[in-house]
Design an enzyme around this catalytic site. Structure first.
Site, short mmCIF file in Angstrom:
data_model
loop_
_atom_site.label_atom_id
_atom_site.label_comp_id
_atom_site.label_asym_id
_atom_site.label_seq_id
_atom_site.Cartn_x
_atom_site.Cartn_y
_atom_site.Cartn_z
N HIS A 1 36.68 34.92 39.18
CA HIS A 1 36.84 35.80 40.30
C HIS A 1 35.60 36.01 40.70
O HIS A 1 34.45 36.40 40.04
CB HIS A 1 37.45 37.12 39.50
CG HIS A 1 37.39 38.29 40.46
ND1 HIS A 1 38.74 38.84 41.03
CD2 HIS A 1 36.40 39.04 40.83
CE1 HIS A 1 38.07 39.84 41.55
NE2 HIS A 1 37.03 40.14 41.46
N ASP B 1 48.42 35.68 43.46
CA ASP B 1 47.65 36.69 43.12
C ASP B 1 48.74 37.90 43.03
O ASP B 1 48.18 39.00 43.50
CB ASP B 1 46.61 37.00 43.80
CG ASP B 1 45.60 38.16 43.11
OD1 ASP B 1 45.62 38.33 42.09
OD2 ASP B 1 44.52 38.35 43.72
#
Length: 425
Positions: free
Chosen positions: A181, A307
């Site tokens: 991330h 996601d």
């Protein structure tokens, strides 16, 4: 026994569509032949897929199942129902549960619950650092032994470059994929939406794309230094695409994913303080949307993941500053990806490949193909059906999506796992 006839079968390896019939027995594809050339074996359940896409079962590399700890948002059961409804036979569950999946016990719990549910296969992702605090590496060996397939601090960035280097080296030793991330929190702190004309217009603190791009470059540099592959999660900006393209041209071992909202929506979606469009990384400019599409088209971006981030109304029907980041996506991915096909961005085989074969290859898993003597994991998609996105149409507990009330074209109709129909619309 299943006999699927008259389908447009997607060959993800050759990149073509074949007019094939399929015969499935004991969970395996036993025979394949052009339409009408194969007799239907006695006792077979016949599925007429005329006008439908017959594709390998999809794999979502990036899902938040919320269990354990936040079952009011999503459970492994509800998340897996949403997955198979969307055509996904497998998902990677991110570690930001409560407690964090930074140890063998949580990993084992997730696997056990998924097996009890008996729908989509769930591959747990362990946390890179204990508690996702970015201070101490988790016990990767224990996570691997318990069944973790990758490590990530998704939702948070490992800011310490030395620690991230050790994470890459440590993960390589155990054969775990590292998923990053990318967010420089010193740049993004307090930000709500993309920094630009929209944030200035509505008066919200912005998150500059450089917050993502700086960390994308760092991860690529660390991959080059260590010789260990790195996978970049949820790419959202033009600069990130350019950096990844440059790295690939130099043979650096980087792969990348994006999510449907990044090639479909831009930051204008948050006008009116629409919390359903609040995600991290944020929706960016129309030029970024174009760049993401181009990155998919030229292969810079390897995979499409959702996601999927379910939240309850408690987190979304509040002031924008207090609203949680994230939107659901498992059941909306297929129609949004099909829009790329209709608009000439991707061919149908390329689109399906980025949701099946490519993720499987990145993770070192079997799947993503329809082949003789392979396990029959298949989804059957109607590319032409139009449907309105309503809360009642979504299997996920989370109904948080800016597509509510919109009409989408294309939908998964049936999901088959190991020759068993686990979902039929």
């Amino acid at each position: 026994m299943l006999f699927i006839k008259n389908g447009e079968v997607v060959d993800t390896k050759e990149g073509i569509i074949k007019h094939w019939d399929l015969f499935i027995r004991e969970g395996v594809i036993m025979a394949m032949a052009p339409w009408g050339e194969m007799e239907i074996p006695d006792g077979s359940k016949v599925i007429d897929a005329k006008g439908k896409i017959v594709a390998p079962g999809l794999l979502d590399m990036h899902v938040h199942l919320r269990e354990p700890g936040e079952e009011y948002k999503e459970t492994i059961e509800s998340g897996c129902k949403a997955a198979v409804a969307g055509g996904f036979v497998a998902v990677l569950s991110m570690p930001n549960t409560r407690p964090v999946n930074d140890n063998a016990s949580v990993t084992q719990y997730i696997i056990k619950r998924a097996e009890e549910v008996g729908l989509a296969k769930v591959y747990p992702v362990g946390a890179i650092t204990v508690g996702q605090k970015g201070e101490t590496l988790s016990e990767f060996g224990d996570l691997k032994t318990a069944g973790a397939i990758a490590v990530s601090d998704d939702g948070r960035c490992v800011m310490d470059s030395g620690l991230m280097r050790r994470a890459l080296e440590y993960a390589s030793f155990f054969g775990l994929k590292v998923i990053s991330h990318c967010e420089d929190v010193n740049l993004s702190f307090g930000g709500q939406i993309n920094e630009g004309v929209v944030s200035a217009h509505i008066g919200l603190k912005g998150i500059p794309p450089e917050a993502e791009e700086i960390m994308v470059f760092r991860e690529i540099s660390l991959s080059k230094l260590t010789g260990v592959p790195i996978h970049i999660a949820h790419v959202s900006s033009r600069g990130s695409v350019e950096i990844i393209r440059w790295a690939k041209s130099r043979g650096i071992l980087v792969t990348a994913e994006t999510a449907p909202h990044y090639f479909t929506l831009d930051h204008n979606e948050v006008m009116g303080f629409n919390t359903l469009a609040k995600v991290n990384p944020p929706l960016r400019t129309p030029k970024d949307v174009e760049a993401i599409q181009e990155g998919l088209k030229d292969g810079t971006i390897d995979a499409i993941a959702t996601d999927h981030a379910p939240h309850s109304v408690l987190e979304k029907e509040v002031e924008f500053d207090n609203a949680a980041f994230g939107m659901v996506g498992l059941e909306l991915a297929v129609p949004l990806v099909l829009n790329l096909v209709r608009n000439g961005v991707l061919s149908l085989p390329d689109a399906i490949r980025k949701m099946s074969l490519n993720p499987s290859k990145i993770l070192g898993l079997e799947g993503g193909v329809i082949e003789l003597h392979k396990r029959a994991d298949i989804c059957i998609i109607d590319p032409d059906v139009e449907w309105e996105v309503t809360p009642e149409e979504i299997y996920s507990k989370g109904k948080n999506t800016p597509f509510l009330g919109k009409v989408l074209k294309g939908r998964n109709l049936m999901t088959i796992m190991g020759g068993e129909v686990v979902f039929a619309r």
